[in-house]
Design a protein around this motif. Structure first.
Motif, PDB file in Angstrom:
ATOM      1  N   THR A   1     -15.316   8.190 -11.781  1.00 19.15           N
ATOM      2  CA  THR A   1     -14.106   7.375 -11.798  1.00 19.15           C
ATOM      3  C   THR A   1     -14.445   6.021 -12.425  1.00 19.15           C
ATOM      4  O   THR A   1     -15.604   5.625 -12.453  1.00 19.15           O
ATOM      5  CB  THR A   1     -13.544   7.138 -10.386  1.00 19.15           C
ATOM      6  N   THR A   2     -13.433   5.322 -12.894  1.00 16.75           N
ATOM      7  CA  THR A   2     -13.646   4.024 -13.511  1.00 16.75           C
ATOM      8  C   THR A   2     -13.837   2.962 -12.428  1.00 16.75           C
ATOM      9  O   THR A   2     -12.947   2.739 -11.620  1.00 16.75           O
ATOM     10  CB  THR A   2     -12.450   3.646 -14.412  1.00 16.75           C
ATOM     11  N   PHE A   3     -14.984   2.331 -12.432  1.00 13.43           N
ATOM     12  CA  PHE A   3     -15.306   1.330 -11.418  1.00 13.43           C
ATOM     13  C   PHE A   3     -14.748  -0.042 -11.804  1.00 13.43           C
ATOM     14  O   PHE A   3     -15.015  -0.538 -12.890  1.00 13.43           O
ATOM     15  CB  PHE A   3     -16.828   1.192 -11.263  1.00 13.43           C
ATOM     16  N   PRO A   4     -14.002  -0.694 -10.896  1.00 10.76           N
ATOM     17  CA  PRO A   4     -13.579  -2.069 -11.137  1.00 10.76           C
ATOM     18  C   PRO A   4     -14.608  -3.073 -10.617  1.00 10.76           C
ATOM     19  O   PRO A   4     -14.561  -4.255 -10.946  1.00 10.76           O
ATOM     20  CB  PRO A   4     -12.273  -2.172 -10.346  1.00 10.76           C
ATOM     21  N   ASP A   5     -15.534  -2.588  -9.791  1.00 12.53           N
ATOM     22  CA  ASP A   5     -16.496  -3.435  -9.084  1.00 12.53           C
ATOM     23  C   ASP A   5     -17.895  -3.206  -9.651  1.00 12.53           C
ATOM     24  O   ASP A   5     -18.453  -2.122  -9.503  1.00 12.53           O
ATOM     25  CB  ASP A   5     -16.454  -3.089  -7.590  1.00 12.53           C
TER      26      ASP A   5
ATOM     27  N   ILE B   1     -20.780  -4.451  -8.705  1.00 12.43           N
ATOM     28  CA  ILE B   1     -21.811  -4.284  -7.677  1.00 12.43           C
ATOM     29  C   ILE B   1     -21.847  -2.843  -7.184  1.00 12.43           C
ATOM     30  O   ILE B   1     -22.913  -2.235  -7.065  1.00 12.43           O
ATOM     31  CB  ILE B   1     -21.576  -5.259  -6.496  1.00 12.43           C
ATOM     32  N   ALA B   2     -20.678  -2.277  -6.903  1.00 15.57           N
ATOM     33  CA  ALA B   2     -20.607  -0.885  -6.456  1.00 15.57           C
ATOM     34  C   ALA B   2     -21.071   0.068  -7.544  1.00 15.57           C
ATOM     35  O   ALA B   2     -21.755   1.062  -7.276  1.00 15.57           O
ATOM     36  CB  ALA B   2     -19.187  -0.545  -6.021  1.00 15.57           C
ATOM     37  N   LEU B   3     -20.711  -0.231  -8.785  1.00 11.58           N
ATOM     38  CA  LEU B   3     -21.110   0.614  -9.918  1.00 11.58           C
ATOM     39  C   LEU B   3     -22.629   0.695 -10.016  1.00 11.58           C
ATOM     40  O   LEU B   3     -23.202   1.783 -10.098  1.00 11.58           O
ATOM     41  CB  LEU B   3     -20.534   0.051 -11.216  1.00 11.58           C
ATOM     42  N   VAL B   4     -23.287  -0.450 -10.002  1.00 13.16           N
ATOM     43  CA  VAL B   4     -24.742  -0.478 -10.136  1.00 13.16           C
ATOM     44  C   VAL B   4     -25.415   0.170  -8.936  1.00 13.16           C
ATOM     45  O   VAL B   4     -26.387   0.928  -9.085  1.00 13.16           O
ATOM     46  CB  VAL B   4     -25.241  -1.925 -10.319  1.00 13.16           C
ATOM     47  N   LYS B   5     -24.905  -0.087  -7.746  1.00 16.58           N
ATOM     48  CA  LYS B   5     -25.497   0.482  -6.536  1.00 16.58           C
ATOM     49  C   LYS B   5     -25.476   2.004  -6.574  1.00 16.58           C
ATOM     50  O   LYS B   5     -26.483   2.666  -6.307  1.00 16.58           O
ATOM     51  CB  LYS B   5     -24.759  -0.017  -5.299  1.00 16.58           C
ATOM     52  N   GLU B   6     -24.341   2.572  -6.912  1.00 19.79           N
ATOM     53  CA  GLU B   6     -24.227   4.031  -6.937  1.00 19.79           C
ATOM     54  C   GLU B   6     -25.006   4.625  -8.107  1.00 19.79           C
ATOM     55  O   GLU B   6     -25.608   5.692  -7.984  1.00 19.79           O
ATOM     56  CB  GLU B   6     -22.751   4.441  -6.963  1.00 19.79           C
ATOM     57  N   ALA B   7     -25.008   3.932  -9.245  1.00 25.40           N
ATOM     58  CA  ALA B   7     -25.788   4.407 -10.389  1.00 25.40           C
ATOM     59  C   ALA B   7     -27.272   4.431 -10.067  1.00 25.40           C
ATOM     60  O   ALA B   7     -27.992   5.369 -10.437  1.00 25.40           O
ATOM     61  CB  ALA B   7     -25.526   3.518 -11.603  1.00 25.40           C
ATOM     62  N   GLN B   8     -27.750   3.429  -9.354  1.00 21.25           N
ATOM     63  CA  GLN B   8     -29.162   3.387  -8.987  1.00 21.25           C
ATOM     64  C   GLN B   8     -29.520   4.495  -8.003  1.00 21.25           C
ATOM     65  O   GLN B   8     -30.608   5.082  -8.091  1.00 21.25           O
ATOM     66  CB  GLN B   8     -29.498   2.017  -8.405  1.00 21.25           C
ATOM     67  N   MET B   9     -28.618   4.821  -7.106  1.00 21.05           N
ATOM     68  CA  MET B   9     -28.873   5.918  -6.166  1.00 21.05           C
ATOM     69  C   MET B   9     -28.935   7.254  -6.892  1.00 21.05           C
ATOM     70  O   MET B   9     -29.767   8.111  -6.572  1.00 21.05           O
ATOM     71  CB  MET B   9     -27.807   5.929  -5.071  1.00 21.05           C
ATOM     72  N   ILE B  10     -28.064   7.441  -7.869  1.00 16.68           N
ATOM     73  CA  ILE B  10     -28.086   8.667  -8.655  1.00 16.68           C
ATOM     74  C   ILE B  10     -29.367   8.745  -9.476  1.00 16.68           C
ATOM     75  O   ILE B  10     -29.999   9.808  -9.578  1.00 16.68           O
ATOM     76  CB  ILE B  10     -26.834   8.749  -9.555  1.00 16.68           C
TER      77      ILE B  10
END
Length: 230
Positions: A24-28, A30-39
């Motif tokens: 999904t398109t992230f507006p945030d 911080i959340a984008l980077v956090k989830e990308a790093q977990m993946i």
């Protein structure tokens, strides 16, 4: 033994949570980077499990450029929609038919499918050293990404990407000149082709459709192990 099972369960839960908003398109940011790093951490563990001696240490950072998402040296660079230049947003609006659908497709691919694609480039880089852009290199990365998402049962999202890819690909003119193959054209003109979203999109969406429809591919773990034997 119970501790190992518990840790595996907790890791699976963590991965599932990290992928919850993905595609999904992230507006945030911080959340984008956090989830990308977990993946990225999950992908890294999968690589290291199948190739224990490999040194695979890739960072994932927010860095929105006209390339959108790309791997360079030891870093996967990911984009935020709000930072995408207007000209590229117009490209998504045009190929999708409207602004809402264009934004959704950006999320499906660039805050979704393409992160393990770039990690696939990283894996090839670690195995072979410096690699130049080519049709074969992109095919490899797309294969890695599709197999990895299948490993984590993201079939619904892959199907959405597939349906979007078919719709968009049908609109794009074939840029390959007569007398040349698509492999030859993109490998010889990679830099020029990658700077034109219509030309580069033609190649990427064509590959996605072909790989998605390929029923003879092995699973992700088998595919990764095969690469170290070549």
């Amino acid at each position: 033994m119970k501790k190992i099972v518990l840790l595996s369960f907790l890791l699976s839960v963590q991965i599932g949570m990290a992928q919850k908003k993905w595609f999904t398109t992230f507006p945030d940011s911080i959340a984008l980077v956090k989830e990308a790093q977990m993946i990225t951490q999950s992908f890294t563990k999968d690589i290291q499990k199948r190739v224990p001696k490999i040194k695979f240490d890739i960072k994932t950072v927010l860095h929105t450029t006209p390339y959108l998402i790309y791997f360079y040296k030891d870093t996967a660079n990911i984009p935020l929609w709000e930072q995408v230049i207007p000209e590229q947003k117009q490209f998504f609006y045009k190929i999708a038919g409207n602004e809402a659908e264009g934004k959704r497709i950006f999320g499906l691919f660039f805050n979704g499918f393409y992160l393990p694609h770039e990690l696939g480039h990283a894996f090839e880089f670690v195995l072979k050293g410096e690699t130049n852009g080519s049709y074969q290199g992109e095919y490899f990365a797309n294969t890695v990404a599709i197999l990895w998402w299948k490993k984590y049962h993201r079939n619904k999202e892959l199907k959405q990407c597939y349906e979007a890819a078919k719709k968009i690909f049908a609109q794009l003119p074939n840029p390959v000149p007569e007398g040349s193959t698509i492999e030859e054209y993109f490998s010889k003109n990679y830099e020029e082709a990658s700077s034109n979203p219509y030309v580069y999109g033609y190649m990427q969406f064509k590959q996605f459709i072909e790989i998605y429809e390929d029923k003879n591919l092995p699973d992700f773990d088998t595919f990764i192990q095969q690469q170290t034997k070549e």
